[in-house]
Structure formats: C-alpha cells, structure tokens
Design a protein around this motif. Structure first.
Motif, PDB file in Angstrom:
ATOM      1  N   MET A 100       0.449  -1.120   0.124  1.00 24.93           N
ATOM      2  CA  MET A 100      -0.062  -0.060  -0.196  1.00 24.93           C
ATOM      3  C   MET A 100       0.967   1.351   0.047  1.00 24.93           C
ATOM      4  SD  MET A 100      -2.882   1.218   2.204  1.00 24.93           S
ATOM      5  CE  MET A 100      -1.631   1.245   3.967  1.00 24.93           C
ATOM      6  N   SER A 101       0.582   2.166  -0.741  1.00 24.98           N
ATOM      7  CA  SER A 101       1.213   3.441  -1.300  1.00 24.98           C
ATOM      8  C   SER A 101       0.690   4.631   0.118  1.00 24.98           C
ATOM      9  CB  SER A 101       1.680   4.213  -2.316  1.00 24.98           C
ATOM     10  OG  SER A 101       2.349   4.488  -2.746  1.00 24.98           O
ATOM     11  N   GLU A 102       1.263   5.310   0.871  1.00 27.67           N
ATOM     12  CA  GLU A 102       0.562   6.508   1.295  1.00 27.67           C
ATOM     13  C   GLU A 102       1.658   8.052   0.192  1.00 27.67           C
ATOM     14  OE1 GLU A 102       2.396   6.715   5.840  1.00 27.67           O
ATOM     15  OE2 GLU A 102       1.345   4.852   5.847  1.00 27.67           O
ATOM     16  N   VAL A 103       0.234   9.206   1.048  1.00 25.43           N
ATOM     17  CA  VAL A 103       0.600  10.534   0.546  1.00 25.43           C
ATOM     18  C   VAL A 103       1.582  10.785   2.094  1.00 25.43           C
ATOM     19  CG1 VAL A 103      -0.181  12.703  -0.385  1.00 25.43           C
ATOM     20  CG2 VAL A 103      -1.248  10.358  -1.841  1.00 25.43           C
ATOM     21  N   PRO A 104       2.541  11.406   1.806  1.00 21.95           N
ATOM     22  CA  PRO A 104       2.556  12.016   2.810  1.00 21.95           C
ATOM     23  C   PRO A 104       2.368  13.723   3.154  1.00 21.95           C
ATOM     24  CG  PRO A 104       4.907  11.877   0.233  1.00 21.95           C
ATOM     25  CD  PRO A 104       3.682  11.175   0.539  1.00 21.95           C
ATOM     26  N   TYR A 116      -2.736  20.380  -1.874  1.00 14.56           N
ATOM     27  CA  TYR A 116      -1.776  18.847  -2.862  1.00 14.56           C
ATOM     28  C   TYR A 116      -0.565  19.276  -4.000  1.00 14.56           C
ATOM     29  CZ  TYR A 116      -1.737  14.188  -4.918  1.00 14.56           C
ATOM     30  OH  TYR A 116      -1.194  12.785  -5.654  1.00 14.56           O
ATOM     31  N   TYR A 176       2.398  15.019  -2.802  1.00 17.82           N
ATOM     32  CA  TYR A 176       2.584  14.713  -1.434  1.00 17.82           C
ATOM     33  C   TYR A 176       1.280  15.923  -0.796  1.00 17.82           C
ATOM     34  CZ  TYR A 176       5.492  19.441  -1.302  1.00 17.82           C
ATOM     35  OH  TYR A 176       5.902  20.268  -1.657  1.00 17.82           O
TER      36      TYR A 176
END
Length: 154
Positions: free
Chosen positions: A1-5, A81, A87
């Motif tokens: 799973m990828s995250e948006v910092p 954003y 990010y």
C-alpha cells in the motif's frame, strides 16, 4: 500500500487592521515564478531551528516591513495537494492584528498590496481553500474577540 506523505514546512499569516470600525485584510500580489500575479495573504517557509510562530513574525517583517503586530494562532491550516510531489502540504495559519496607521513596505516577492474588506478578500484570493481560511478567521477573530489563549507571547 502506498501513502501520500504530509509535509509541514511553512506558515501562513492573515494580517488584519481596523479602519473606521471595519476590519481590513492585507492581500499581496505574488511576483515570483511560483503563483505569479496571484493575490494571497502572507506565506513562507520555516527555517532550520525555527518555530512556526517565529517564522510567522519573520515572514511578515521580510515581506511587508511590519514589526508592530499582535500575533495569534488561528487554529486552522492551509492545505494543498502537490500534484508533482504527490504530497499534502499543510501550513499553520496565524492572525496578526496591526495598527491602522501601519505602513507596508513590500520586498521583491510581491508587486502590489491592498487592504480590503474580508468579503472582497474572499472574492479576490485565487488559491482554492484561501477563502475558507478567511471565512474561519472572520468567524473566530473578527466577529468575536480573539481568544486570549491563542495569543503568542514572544
């Protein structure tokens, strides 16, 4: 799973002054390559070792020459954003009350400034979300007295 910092590397400051019983907000017109000709309130980066509220004082002085103000944490945030960086940028917002005879001396980051009503400011700012910040400030710092517990004491 990828995250948006989430990155918090800057601040925003809405400057207010009372002119003939009406609060006016300072808008500045950006000059640089980023957001050129966009009307907005004061914003800038937090330098190494600096607290966010210290950056607010410094950025206001650098961008406007204003040193005489009462600064408050607005208890709200600018949020953007970044499409390129993937990010979320979040910046604490501060409110600065300045005397009505306050002079403004812009630095090279801005080409123009205006003191306008909050209503006009909300119709002038062009970054989505800025009008929400101004509305929040109107509700909590203009229509009501600024909460003493949010005042920043240097």
């Amino acid at each position: 799973m990828s995250e948006v910092p989430i990155k918090c590397t800057g601040i925003a400051v809405v400057l207010l002054k009372k002119v003939q019983n009406e609060f006016k907000v300072l808008l500045v017109k950006r000059e640089g390559s980023v957001l050129k000709d966009v009307w907005c309130y004061i914003g800038g980066g937090i330098e190494e070792g600096e607290k966010a509220w210290e950056a607010a004082y410094r950025e206001v002085e650098e961008e406007t020459g204003i040193t005489n103000m009462s600064l408050y944490s607005a208890n709200t945030f600018d949020r953007i954003y970044s499409i390129e960086g993937n990010y979320i940028y979040i910046a604490p917002v501060f409110v600065g009350f300045v005397p009505d005879d306050q002079e403004v001396t812009l630095n090279e980051e801005h080409s123009d400034y205006r003191w306008v009503s909050l209503e006009e400011a909300m119709g002038t700012v062009s970054l989505p979300g800025n009008e929400e910040v101004l509305s929040f400030i109107e509700n909590h710092f203009v229509k009501k007295e600024a909460p003493a517990y949010l005042k920043i004491r240097r």
